[in-house]
Design an enzyme around this catalytic site. Structure first.
Site, PDB file in Angstrom:
ATOM      1  N   ASN A   1      16.891   0.441  -9.564  1.00  0.00           N
ATOM      2  CA  ASN A   1      15.489   0.478  -9.154  1.00  0.00           C
ATOM      3  C   ASN A   1      15.360   1.626  -8.170  1.00  0.00           C
ATOM      4  O   ASN A   1      16.191   1.755  -7.274  1.00  0.00           O
ATOM      5  CB  ASN A   1      15.116  -0.845  -8.482  1.00  0.00           C
ATOM      6  CG  ASN A   1      13.726  -0.808  -7.886  1.00  0.00           C
ATOM      7  OD1 ASN A   1      12.830  -0.171  -8.441  1.00  0.00           O
ATOM      8  ND2 ASN A   1      13.540  -1.477  -6.770  1.00  0.00           N
TER       9      ASN A   1
ATOM     10  N   TRP B   1       9.830  -0.517 -14.685  1.00  0.00           N
ATOM     11  CA  TRP B   1       8.560   0.182 -14.515  1.00  0.00           C
ATOM     12  C   TRP B   1       8.950   1.654 -14.511  1.00  0.00           C
ATOM     13  O   TRP B   1       9.535   2.145 -13.557  1.00  0.00           O
ATOM     14  CB  TRP B   1       7.903  -0.229 -13.201  1.00  0.00           C
ATOM     15  CG  TRP B   1       6.568   0.416 -12.972  1.00  0.00           C
ATOM     16  CD1 TRP B   1       6.283   1.431 -12.101  1.00  0.00           C
ATOM     17  CD2 TRP B   1       5.338   0.082 -13.597  1.00  0.00           C
ATOM     18  NE1 TRP B   1       4.959   1.740 -12.161  1.00  0.00           N
ATOM     19  CE2 TRP B   1       4.347   0.938 -13.062  1.00  0.00           C
ATOM     20  CE3 TRP B   1       4.974  -0.853 -14.566  1.00  0.00           C
ATOM     21  CZ2 TRP B   1       3.012   0.871 -13.459  1.00  0.00           C
ATOM     22  CZ3 TRP B   1       3.633  -0.905 -14.957  1.00  0.00           C
ATOM     23  CH2 TRP B   1       2.680  -0.055 -14.404  1.00  0.00           C
TER      24      TRP B   1
ATOM     25  N   LYS C   1     -14.625  -2.176  -2.720  1.00  0.00           N
ATOM     26  CA  LYS C   1     -13.692  -3.303  -2.540  1.00  0.00           C
ATOM     27  C   LYS C   1     -14.461  -4.567  -2.161  1.00  0.00           C
ATOM     28  O   LYS C   1     -14.178  -5.649  -2.646  1.00  0.00           O
ATOM     29  CB  LYS C   1     -12.640  -3.004  -1.461  1.00  0.00           C
ATOM     30  CG  LYS C   1     -11.556  -2.041  -1.855  1.00  0.00           C
ATOM     31  CD  LYS C   1     -10.495  -2.593  -2.803  1.00  0.00           C
ATOM     32  CE  LYS C   1     -10.763  -2.287  -4.239  1.00  0.00           C
ATOM     33  NZ  LYS C   1     -10.514  -1.017  -4.786  1.00  0.00           N
TER      34      LYS C   1
HETATM   35  C1  F6R Z   1     -11.527  -0.919  -8.556  1.00  0.00           C
HETATM   36  C2  F6R Z   1     -10.772  -0.520  -9.722  1.00  0.00           C
HETATM   37  C3  F6R Z   1     -11.478   0.234 -10.767  1.00  0.00           C
HETATM   38  C4  F6R Z   1     -10.541   1.261 -11.432  1.00  0.00           C
HETATM   39  C5  F6R Z   1     -11.251   1.910 -12.635  1.00  0.00           C
HETATM   40  C6  F6R Z   1     -10.389   2.960 -13.269  1.00  0.00           C
HETATM   41  O1  F6R Z   1     -10.745  -1.628  -7.639  1.00  0.00           O
HETATM   42  O2  F6R Z   1      -9.606  -0.845  -9.845  1.00  0.00           O
HETATM   43  O3  F6R Z   1     -12.629   0.835 -10.293  1.00  0.00           O
HETATM   44  O4  F6R Z   1     -10.205   2.221 -10.479  1.00  0.00           O
HETATM   45  O5  F6R Z   1     -11.553   0.925 -13.590  1.00  0.00           O
HETATM   46  O6  F6R Z   1      -9.189   2.438 -13.718  1.00  0.00           O
HETATM   47  P1  F6R Z   1      -7.959   3.359 -14.005  1.00  0.00           P
HETATM   48  O7  F6R Z   1      -7.517   3.961 -12.723  1.00  0.00           O
HETATM   49  O8  F6R Z   1      -6.920   2.454 -14.597  1.00  0.00           O
HETATM   50  O9  F6R Z   1      -8.409   4.404 -14.974  1.00  0.00           O
END
Ligand code: F6R
Length: 638
Positions: A113, A87, A511
């Site tokens: 790591n 990662w 959440k």
């Molecule tokens: C909620 C969640 C989503 C992401 C959103 C943006 O738990 O995970 O609301 O925060 O889809 O995603 P990223 O951060 O990958 O652009």
């Protein structure tokens, strides 16, 4: 966060007989990598000890790419191997940056790591001694350093008197020079049946077999071969041969490991023994925050965000910041606004990426557009960043996924080091995003002279204390889980917060919606009287995130009044407050305390009980918390 496996042995013994089970070192390592792929999957590599030389194969992309490479170009059969699934932190996910890295002119292979904080200065030193580097990684620096120290040890005979092999001694000396977090595994062609490992602030477990021994980032690295495991302590070195395991500290003082039996099944082992990735990731948060802070400041607390490739003069001329993100990441952006405006006095707007470019926003070359995205692939955010660039803004990405599209297309990037987030709903990435946003705010304040160096160092010290405080919240989460179970039939929950507690309230509601499919709303507590208070009826559960009394006193008092107002109308009040805050006790049906912390940093703590609540409630309803219905981890459509 990467996955690491090491093996040395004679193919294992078939249970109940003296015959060999017949697995090769490569079989063991590849099986371990398959189980550890959840820890990182942007590249993978292995090294084995051939007849009389080290041979390695490595490939960017998922493990399947390495398998194809090994089929096309097989490795010799060997009794000793190390393997890595990456990662990316330092250096993008390319073949060249993949592990293993070689040292001692190709005679030594090393996997890693963690994050080596002082790799840049060691690299300068090694370059001056004539060492050359092929990758951008901190790992290659460690490999070259170990190789060079090993040569010195061999030539001087140093360490041999203690009955310790040269590689182990070299690993002890190397580890003393490294700062940060690391698990290192190394093999050398001079020592065909030895794997040596070092561990500081990064996981490593030993697996014990018959005529074979194993190393893994966690027990899933060897769970198909043995259930006997040994915990390695902090700052320790372990040397495994087919017949022996010996442990010392970095000074060579012998140490003992604690043996335990692994009774998890293989699927549980991947989740660190937790029933779901979500629970594991909630518990990974102390590490996610600590890793995101690693390597960002020097000994005097001066911030050094080396990866921010925007010219400091250009950053000084920034007169407006626009944060773009979606969902949980947008709530991290809202926390960022409070911190950046307070510390840097730069006007900061936060906008949902998908709304941004349809409203004719005012963007100039002095605008800094900060995108926040865990995946780095969210199409809405990518399109918004492209639009901002077209308008002439400088673009900076806060991202958890090295080499993903948004950071690649941005002028600068600040990576969060939360490791892969497998559960669809974001938890540890959120705290890591907030941490990175604080770093950005402090860096801008330092650059622009808004804060004295001592003030910045003090805030960094407070940030450094956060991982232990998150752990404290996690260690006292039984009551939150109990309440969640009792509330499994609840139909609606409201969340209130003010100041940085407002985005936390919205994140708590999100959440609950996405994990437990319960209607939930987050409001600014001050907004209650403008409408939402009409929702309050007898028994309506309301979470209230109470600001610290040590912040703006009036704010604390106002939120306490809000609690009284809703309580008087029958609400079931569930309060998150700072330790020692007794003022809310009379009006709270339940109180969950978090450790004292500077008010601006509180979201890193107050969010945690809300995550635990949502996860436990969804679990009590029998729902799949890792893959909630209708959602995808990476939203690559507009
Ligand atoms: C909620 C969640 C989503 C992401 C959103 C943006 O738990 O995970 O609301 O925060 O889809 O995603 P990223 O951060 O990958 O652009």
């Amino acid at each position: 966060m990467c996955g690491i496996v090491g093996y040395v042995g004679r193919g294992g013994t078939v249970a109940g007989s003296s015959g060999t089970a017949g697995h090769t070192a490569l079989d063991v390592v590849m099986e371990g990598l398959r189980r550890l792929e959840y820890r990182g999957y942007d590249s993978a590599g292995v090294a084995v000890l051939g007849e009389d030389s080290i041979e390695s194969r490595k490939k960017s992309g998922k493990l399947a790419n390495l398998v194809a490479e090994l089929n096309a170009d097989p490795l010799p059969t060997s009794m000793t191997a190390i393997g890595h699934t990456r990662w990316a932190t330092h250096g993008g996910p390319t073949d060249q940056n993949a592990h293993p890295h070689l040292g001692d002119q190709g005679r030594l292979a090393l996997i890693h790591n963690g994050i080596i904080e002082n790799f840049a200065e060691i690299k300068v030193r090694l370059r001056a001694e004539g060492h050359e580097f092929e990758s951008e990684t901190d790992t290659e620096v460690a490999a070259e350093l170990l190789g060079s120290i090993y040569r010195g040890v061999v030539e001087s005979g140093d360490g041999a008197d203690d009955g310790v092999d040269h590689l182990t001694h070299a690993m002890q000396l190397t580890s003393r020079q490294l700062e940060g977090a690391f698990t290192l595994l190394a093999i050398h062609q001079d020592l065909p049946d030895i794997v040596v490992a070092a561990r500081r602030n990064s996981p490593l477990v030993i697996g014990l077999g018959e005529n074979e021994n194993f190393l893994g980032s966690d027990v899933s690295g060897f769970i198909d071969f043995t259930r006997r495991a040994v915990e390695l302590g902090q700052d320790q070195i372990v040397t495994i041969t087919p017949e022996s395991v010996s442990i010392t500290d970095f000074d060579g003082v012998p140490a003992e490991g604690k043996e335990f039996h692994v009774d998890w099944d293989a699927a549980a082992a991947e989740k660190g023994g937790f029933p779901s990735f979500m629970e594991k990731e909630i518990h990974d948060q102390p590490e996610a925050v600590a890793d995101t802070l690693l390597g960002r400041s020097d000994v005097d607390g001066k911030l050094m965000l080396d990866e921010l490739r925007i010219d400091p003069a250009a950053l000084k001329s920034v007169d407006k910041i626009i944060v773009l993100a979606c969902g949980t990441s947008a709530y991290a952006g809202q926390v960022a606004k409070y911190a950046i405006e307070h510390w840097c006095r730069i006007p900061t707007e936060v906008e949902l990426s998908h709304e941004f470019r349809y409203r004719d926003p005012i963007v100039t070359p002095n605008t800094l557009v900060v995108s926040i995205s865990q995946s780095g692939e969210t199409m809405d955010t990518l399109m918004a960043v492209r639009y901002a660039k077209e308008q002439g803004a400088k673009t900076l990405s806060i991202c958890n996924t090295n080499g993903s599209t948004i950071p690649r297309e941005s002028d600068a990037v600040l990576y969060t080091h939360a490791g892969p987030e497998i559960a669809v709903a974001s938890t540890k990435a959120f705290l890591a995003q907030i941490t990175a946003a604080y770093l950005l705010g402090l860096y801008l304040a330092q650059l622009r002279g808004n804060k004295f160096q001592g003030e910045i160092a003090d805030i960094m010290t407070e940030l450094g204390r956060i991982p232990a405080k998150i752990q404290e919240v996690l260690d006292h989460s039984e009551d939150v889980k109990q309440l969640a179970q009792e509330m499994a039939q609840t139909k609606s929950v409201l969340f209130l917060g003010r100041h940085v507690g407002f985005p936390v309230a919205m994140e708590g509601a999100l959440k609950l919606k996405e994990l437990a499919y319960i209607h939930a709303e987050g409001f600014a507590a001050g907004e209650l009287k403008h409408g939402p208070i009409a929702l309050i009826e007898e028994g309506q559960p309301v979470f209230v995130v109470v600001p610290s009394r040590r912040g703006r006193d009036s704010l604390h008092a106002k939120v306490v009044s809000n609690i009284q107002e809703i309580r008087a109308r029958g609400a079931k009040t569930i309060v998150i407050a700072e330790e020692g805050d007794e003022s809310v006790r009379d009006y709270a049906e339940h109180i969950f305390y978090i450790p004292e912390t500077p008010p601006l940093l509180a979201p890193l703590l107050t969010t945690v009980p809300l995550q635990i609540f949502a996860c436990a409630l969804a679990t009590a309803k029998g729902l799949d918390v890792d893959q909630p219905r209708n959602l995808a981890k990476s939203v690559t459509v507009e």
